[in-house]
Design a protein around this motif. Structure first.
Motif, PDB file in Angstrom:
ATOM      1  N   GLU A   7       0.809  -1.216   0.000  1.00 29.91           N
ATOM      2  CA  GLU A   7       0.000   0.000   0.000  1.00 29.91           C
ATOM      3  C   GLU A   7       0.844   1.269   0.000  1.00 29.91           C
ATOM      4  O   GLU A   7       0.311   2.370   0.099  1.00 29.91           O
ATOM      5  CB  GLU A   7      -0.931  -0.011   1.210  1.00 29.91           C
ATOM      6  CG  GLU A   7      -1.913  -1.171   1.185  1.00 29.91           C
ATOM      7  CD  GLU A   7      -2.716  -1.310   2.466  1.00 29.91           C
ATOM      8  OE1 GLU A   7      -2.649  -0.412   3.319  1.00 29.91           O
ATOM      9  OE2 GLU A   7      -3.397  -2.326   2.605  1.00 29.91           O
ATOM     10  N   LEU A   8       2.148   1.148  -0.121  1.00 28.91           N
ATOM     11  CA  LEU A   8       3.019   2.325  -0.144  1.00 28.91           C
ATOM     12  C   LEU A   8       2.837   3.105  -1.432  1.00 28.91           C
ATOM     13  O   LEU A   8       2.445   2.552  -2.462  1.00 28.91           O
ATOM     14  CB  LEU A   8       4.487   1.894  -0.042  1.00 28.91           C
ATOM     15  CG  LEU A   8       4.912   1.213   1.246  1.00 28.91           C
ATOM     16  CD1 LEU A   8       6.335   0.701   1.103  1.00 28.91           C
ATOM     17  CD2 LEU A   8       4.803   2.170   2.417  1.00 28.91           C
ATOM     18  N   SER A   9       3.191   4.375  -1.374  1.00 26.81           N
ATOM     19  CA  SER A   9       3.152   5.198  -2.576  1.00 26.81           C
ATOM     20  C   SER A   9       4.180   4.664  -3.576  1.00 26.81           C
ATOM     21  O   SER A   9       5.157   4.011  -3.185  1.00 26.81           O
ATOM     22  CB  SER A   9       3.482   6.654  -2.233  1.00 26.81           C
ATOM     23  OG  SER A   9       4.857   6.757  -1.884  1.00 26.81           O
ATOM     24  N   ARG A  12       7.747   5.517  -2.582  1.00 29.88           N
ATOM     25  CA  ARG A  12       8.303   4.689  -1.509  1.00 29.88           C
ATOM     26  C   ARG A  12       8.553   3.257  -1.993  1.00 29.88           C
ATOM     27  O   ARG A  12       9.532   2.636  -1.616  1.00 29.88           O
ATOM     28  CB  ARG A  12       7.393   4.718  -0.292  1.00 29.88           C
ATOM     29  CG  ARG A  12       7.569   6.009   0.480  1.00 29.88           C
ATOM     30  CD  ARG A  12       6.616   6.137   1.639  1.00 29.88           C
ATOM     31  NE  ARG A  12       6.903   7.327   2.410  1.00 29.88           N
ATOM     32  CZ  ARG A  12       6.620   8.557   2.022  1.00 29.88           C
ATOM     33  NH1 ARG A  12       6.067   8.771   0.850  1.00 29.88           N
ATOM     34  NH2 ARG A  12       6.914   9.591   2.782  1.00 29.88           N
ATOM     35  N   GLN A  13       7.669   2.740  -2.829  1.00 29.34           N
ATOM     36  CA  GLN A  13       7.897   1.414  -3.398  1.00 29.34           C
ATOM     37  C   GLN A  13       9.204   1.385  -4.193  1.00 29.34           C
ATOM     38  O   GLN A  13       9.976   0.429  -4.105  1.00 29.34           O
ATOM     39  CB  GLN A  13       6.740   0.996  -4.300  1.00 29.34           C
ATOM     40  CG  GLN A  13       5.490   0.633  -3.545  1.00 29.34           C
ATOM     41  CD  GLN A  13       4.364   0.218  -4.472  1.00 29.34           C
ATOM     42  OE1 GLN A  13       4.569  -0.081  -5.641  1.00 29.34           O
ATOM     43  NE2 GLN A  13       3.156   0.192  -3.946  1.00 29.34           N
TER      44      GLN A  13
END
Length: 103
Positions: A7-9, A12-13
């Motif tokens: 679920e990270l942006s 961030r991924q």
């Protein structure tokens, strides 16, 4: 890997991907054939990335070619997102731990 990591942006991924990629590259260069442990876990409001590998017994020969900028690049990327990165070497292991705000 915790399900929350999915679920990270995208930013961030990408940071998680690059940290793990660089750690795997370093392990392939400096600890070829050794086991590598990768953990990506949610820790409250932060994400923790830990990559560790055993270090091989020293053998005579040439050291792998390395510019030595990989850890600095990882650290800079993680800091730019408000996180921290530590790289620790002992006699028999090497571990990188990065934490990022889950945002």
């Amino acid at each position: 890997m915790d399900d929350d990591a999915h679920e990270l942006s995208p930013l961030r991924q990408a940071a998680v991907y690059r940290v793990v990629q660089e750690c795997l590259t370093n392990a392939a260069k400096h600890a070829h054939g050794e086991t590598i442990d990768v953990s990506i876990a949610a820790d409250g409001p932060r994400l923790r990335i830990a990559v560790s590998n055993a270090l091989p017994a020293r053998t005579p020969g040439r050291a792998p070619v390395s510019a030595g900028s990989g850890t600095a690049s990882m650290s800079e990327r993680v800091r730019s997102l408000g996180g921290t990165l530590t790289a620790t070497r002992t006699d028999d292991t090497y571990e990188v731990v990065a934490t990022l705000p889950r945002g």
